[in-house]
Design a protein around this motif. Structure first.
Motif, PDB file in Angstrom:
ATOM      1  N   PHE A 245     -63.976  -2.969   3.634  1.00 54.06           N
ATOM      2  CA  PHE A 245     -63.788  -2.354   4.944  1.00 54.06           C
ATOM      3  C   PHE A 245     -65.027  -2.563   5.821  1.00 54.06           C
ATOM      4  N   GLY A 246     -66.209  -2.346   5.245  1.00 54.94           N
ATOM      5  CA  GLY A 246     -67.433  -2.532   6.021  1.00 54.94           C
ATOM      6  C   GLY A 246     -67.771  -3.984   6.268  1.00 54.94           C
ATOM      7  N   ALA A 247     -67.524  -4.848   5.273  1.00 50.54           N
ATOM      8  CA  ALA A 247     -67.848  -6.265   5.414  1.00 50.54           C
ATOM      9  C   ALA A 247     -66.905  -6.981   6.365  1.00 50.54           C
ATOM     10  N   SER A 248     -65.711  -6.430   6.598  1.00 50.65           N
ATOM     11  CA  SER A 248     -64.740  -7.080   7.479  1.00 50.65           C
ATOM     12  C   SER A 248     -65.255  -7.216   8.905  1.00 50.65           C
ATOM     13  N   ALA A 249     -66.216  -6.394   9.302  1.00 50.76           N
ATOM     14  CA  ALA A 249     -66.769  -6.504  10.655  1.00 50.76           C
ATOM     15  C   ALA A 249     -67.428  -7.858  10.848  1.00 50.76           C
ATOM     16  N   GLY A 368     -58.740  -3.644   2.577  1.00 49.28           N
ATOM     17  CA  GLY A 368     -59.996  -3.287   3.221  1.00 49.28           C
ATOM     18  C   GLY A 368     -60.337  -4.235   4.350  1.00 49.28           C
ATOM     19  N   LEU A 369     -60.162  -5.559   4.105  1.00 47.49           N
ATOM     20  CA  LEU A 369     -60.436  -6.541   5.154  1.00 47.49           C
ATOM     21  C   LEU A 369     -59.474  -6.381   6.332  1.00 47.49           C
ATOM     22  N   SER A 370     -58.177  -6.220   6.034  1.00 47.74           N
ATOM     23  CA  SER A 370     -57.177  -6.130   7.099  1.00 47.74           C
ATOM     24  C   SER A 370     -57.377  -4.896   7.961  1.00 47.74           C
ATOM     25  N   ILE A 371     -57.478  -3.738   7.318  1.00 40.59           N
ATOM     26  CA  ILE A 371     -57.634  -2.488   8.070  1.00 40.59           C
ATOM     27  C   ILE A 371     -58.966  -2.475   8.801  1.00 40.59           C
ATOM     28  N   GLY A 372     -60.014  -2.933   8.119  1.00 40.93           N
ATOM     29  CA  GLY A 372     -61.323  -2.975   8.755  1.00 40.93           C
ATOM     30  C   GLY A 372     -61.351  -3.877   9.972  1.00 40.93           C
ATOM     31  N   SER A 373     -60.712  -5.052   9.884  1.00 43.49           N
ATOM     32  CA  SER A 373     -60.684  -5.973  11.026  1.00 43.49           C
ATOM     33  C   SER A 373     -60.013  -5.339  12.233  1.00 43.49           C
ATOM     34  N   ILE A 374     -58.911  -4.613  11.986  1.00 39.11           N
ATOM     35  CA  ILE A 374     -58.217  -3.943  13.093  1.00 39.11           C
ATOM     36  C   ILE A 374     -59.104  -2.855  13.699  1.00 39.11           C
TER      37      ILE A 374
END
Length: 552
Positions: A245-249, A368-374
């Motif tokens: 989630f944090g790395a998706s930024a 985590g990547l998908s939700i974080g990117s949004i």
């Protein structure tokens, strides 16, 4: 040349390069490098094409979601398929499908018949292929090298992706700058065809199944149940989601930083990713030399701290040349964390459920990547790019506290081979695998002074029963004879109980032995099997039982 069989012996002092002595691993690894280069060229071309077609940061960030969402939706079914059907055939299907999609996107782009939404749609289709491909691709490694070499092989798989990350974006950026993203998409199609050829030549041994075959729905339930009753696995899953989630930024907003903050070209974006890939390769080399000095917890914490710095750097630095070392350190941190997560999952799971558990790990990671990117993309549109990245840094810093309630445990010394020490129960007549429910009872005689210690040991065994397929499990004490203890567990069908026999590992056998050491009877604990009578649906209902005695 070493035998390519995973059963071949190897010294416990394996190095990072030991997997390359296995010819089959070496061939598939080289094919994966080529395919990953094509994939990273595709990622750069797709993200940059959408960036130049739209002014919406959210739409650009959705490129990451289009890649990750299929994994979120399909990872669990894909993991079940990978455990149930021939993995070679599944790889051929996915590689062929992704090649066709890439060729289609390339052709439409060269004909100027593609829009930003069209790129997102084709990226989503590639994500579908990747979601089905990923669990089987990861678990294939366990068939190519023996267990002592597996951590090095998993690290090399990460190196494969990061070599591609170092080369692919730079090459893709040059092709975009001088030609068209369409040519990048076509080259990616050819890279899938190359992998298809290598997999096609693989003469894989047929799986030898033990016990009745699982159906698709039952396989999904078994995978979920295994994770539910495996504290080591769900600790990794919690940590994985928080990190992703944090790395998706960084993954979702890097192109926005290059285009709108630095006002630079696609070539700079590709160079940024190349620096990240170079850092990951360096990280693999460092882990090969000094990795044993850090446990999984320490690697993840150190990598998470690195990503705190990454997000702060992307938010505050305004010169590209200062961001290059930031991206280098990001790559090192990324490989350190991701190989720790992946290795921990694969080393803690037996083969019968491996693809399903890996698929759940990948589902959580992609979620985590998908939700974080949004979230981070929407925050850019509503607040600012800098505040979004600083918010991701704060999240990553806070997530490090999860190491306290969810520590990652070492897999050193685990023996997950099937114990195969339970003889088949003695029965009269024939039993259909779909008959059930089934109740198993095991009777112990335990000294009164040992009851507290027995209860603790039995609780660990109960968790294993539930993990391997029991609907309910527990321990009862005879009120008339307090030293007489009965362990019970119920299973939906007779076939499911037969599969339990083959799921019990040598590591589990140690737990069972700890329970049985408290038994004081002259004979071994008595094991009795009960089958629902008459035949009933496979649910727990109050019915008479027919008793069948035998050995567990």
């Amino acid at each position: 040349m070493r035998d390519s069989s995973p059963g071949a012996s190897l010294d416990t002092g394996a190095t990072l390069w030991s997997p390359f002595t296995y010819s089959l691993f070496r061939a598939i690894w080289i094919a994966s490098v080529v395919s990953n280069i094509g994939t990273w060229m595709q990622n750069v071309a797709g993200v940059w094409l959408v960036t130049t077609m739209t002014t919406s940061a959210l739409l650009v960030a959705l490129m990451q979601t289009a890649t990750s969402l299929p994994a979120f939706l399909l990872s669990m079914p894909a993991g079940a398929m990978a455990d149930l059907i021939d993995r070679r055939k599944l790889l051929l299907l996915t590689q062929g499908f992704m090649g066709m999609v890439a060729f289609g996107l390339g052709a439409l782009t060269l004909m100027n018949q593609i829009s930003a939404l069209g790129v997102l749609a084709f990226t989503f289709l590639l994500g579908i292929g990747g979601a089905i491909n990923a669990p089987v691709w990861q678990t294939v490694t366990t068939e190519l090298v023996p267990r002592p070499v597996l951590p090095s092989a998993i690290t090399l798989n990460g190196v494969s992706n990061n070599i591609a990350r170092a080369i692919g974006p730079a090459v893709g950026g040059v092709i975009i700058a001088y030609y068209s993203p369409g040519w990048v998409f076509l080259l990616n199609g050819f890279s899938f065809l190359g992998t298809y050829v290598v997999i096609y030549t693989w003469k894989r041994s047929e799986d030898v199944t033990s016990g009745p075959a699982e159906n698709f729905t039952g396989a999904l339930r078994a995978g979920l149940r295994y994770v539910q009753y495996s504290p080591t696995i769900y600790a990794v899953l919690f940590r994985t989601f928080a990190f992703a989630f944090g790395a998706s930024a960084m993954w979702g907003l890097l192109s926005v930083v290059v285009d709108r903050k630095l006002h630079l070209s696609s070539g700079t974006y590709g160079v940024m990713l190349s620096w990240l890939g170079a850092g990951a390769i360096t990280g693999a080399l460092l882990m090969g030399r000094a990795g044993n000095r850090l446990n999984f917890n320490q690697r993840v914490l150190l990598g998470s701290l690195g990503f705190v710095g990454t997000n702060i750097g992307l938010a505050l630095i305004t010169q590209a040349y200062w961001l290059y070392p930031v991206m280098f350190m990001s790559g090192l941190a990324w490989l350190m964390v991701m190989t720790s997560f992946s290795t921990s999952v694969q080393l803690h799971v037996p083969k019968w459920v491996q693809a399903r558990v890996v698929s759940m790990y990948m589902l959580v990671f992609q979620a985590g990547l998908s939700i974080g990117s949004i979230v981070w993309g929407e925050l850019v549109d509503r607040v600012s790019l800098e505040h979004s990245l600083l918010g991701a840094a704060v999240w990553m810093l806070l997530s490090m506290a999860l190491a306290i309630p969810f520590p990652m445990r070492s897999a050193e010394g685990l023996d997950l081979a099937p114990a195969e020490h339970w003889p088949d129960p003695a029965v009269q007549g024939s039993i259909d695998p779909d008959d059930g429910p089934v109740m198993i009872m095991i009777q112990y005689e335990v000294a009164a002074a040992d009851l507290p210690a027995f209860r603790q040991a039995a609780a660990r065994l109960t968790r294993l029963r539930l993990r391997d397929g029991a609907l309910r499990a527990g321990v009862f004490i005879d009120v008339a004879h307090p030293t007489r203890i009965t362990e019970f567990y119920s299973v939906a069908t007779w076939g499911e109980h037969q599969r339990q026999h083959h799921r019990f590992t040598r590591e589990d056998q140690v737990v069972e032995a700890q329970v049985r050491q408290f038994h004081t009877g002259a004979e071994a604990p008595r094991v009795t099997h009960f089958l629902a009578f008459p035949k009933t649906p496979n649910i727990e209902v109050a019915t008479p039982f027919e008793t069948m005695e035998g050995q567990q």
